[in-house]
Design a protein around this motif. Structure first.
Motif, PDB file in Angstrom:
ATOM      1  N   ASN A  56       0.837  -1.198   0.000  1.00 51.14           N
ATOM      2  CA  ASN A  56       0.000   0.000   0.000  1.00 51.14           C
ATOM      3  C   ASN A  56       0.868   1.243   0.000  1.00 51.14           C
ATOM      4  O   ASN A  56       1.007   1.922   0.994  1.00 51.14           O
ATOM      5  N   SER A  57       1.431   1.543  -1.130  1.00 53.71           N
ATOM      6  CA  SER A  57       2.319   2.690  -1.228  1.00 53.71           C
ATOM      7  C   SER A  57       1.675   3.751  -2.117  1.00 53.71           C
ATOM      8  O   SER A  57       1.414   3.519  -3.291  1.00 53.71           O
ATOM      9  N   TYR A  58       1.413   4.919  -1.528  1.00 54.71           N
ATOM     10  CA  TYR A  58       0.824   6.005  -2.297  1.00 54.71           C
ATOM     11  C   TYR A  58       1.849   6.632  -3.234  1.00 54.71           C
ATOM     12  O   TYR A  58       1.484   7.183  -4.266  1.00 54.71           O
ATOM     13  N   TYR A  61       1.579   4.924  -6.579  1.00 55.26           N
ATOM     14  CA  TYR A  61       0.457   5.413  -7.372  1.00 55.26           C
ATOM     15  C   TYR A  61       0.788   6.742  -8.035  1.00 55.26           C
ATOM     16  O   TYR A  61       0.463   6.966  -9.202  1.00 55.26           O
ATOM     17  N   ILE A  62       1.441   7.626  -7.301  1.00 58.96           N
ATOM     18  CA  ILE A  62       1.800   8.935  -7.844  1.00 58.96           C
ATOM     19  C   ILE A  62       2.807   8.776  -8.971  1.00 58.96           C
ATOM     20  O   ILE A  62       2.693   9.423 -10.023  1.00 58.96           O
TER      21      ILE A  62
END
Length: 81
Positions: A56-58, A61-62
């Motif tokens: 779960n790494s934001y 996503y970026i």
């Protein structure tokens, strides 16, 4: 993981060398779409690598979003020129 490192190295060398070539020759308007395409692909590979490290790494996503956007912008500049 070794394949991603090789791909990252190739994409970064291509992007930096194209940017340097554009600066030296003064033909940066012709080189910018190619440079943006390679650096967008580099960001996409960085995002994929981030997903493989953490679930779960934001930041992943970026990076994927920025990579896709950069590739889209370079594609649009190929079409318009």
């Amino acid at each position: 993981m070794v394949l991603l490192k090789i791909v990252k190295l190739i994409l970064s060398v291509l992007g930096i060398s194209l940017a340097g070539y554009g600066l030296v020759t003064g033909e940066s308007t012709k080189i910018i779409p190619y440079t943006m395409m390679f650096l967008g692909a580099y960001m996409l590979v960085l995002g994929i690598e981030e997903f493989k490290r953490k679930q779960n790494s934001y930041i992943g996503y970026i990076q994927v979003a920025v990579g896709i956007f950069a590739i889209y912008v370079s594609y649009q500049s190929f079409i318009t020129t």
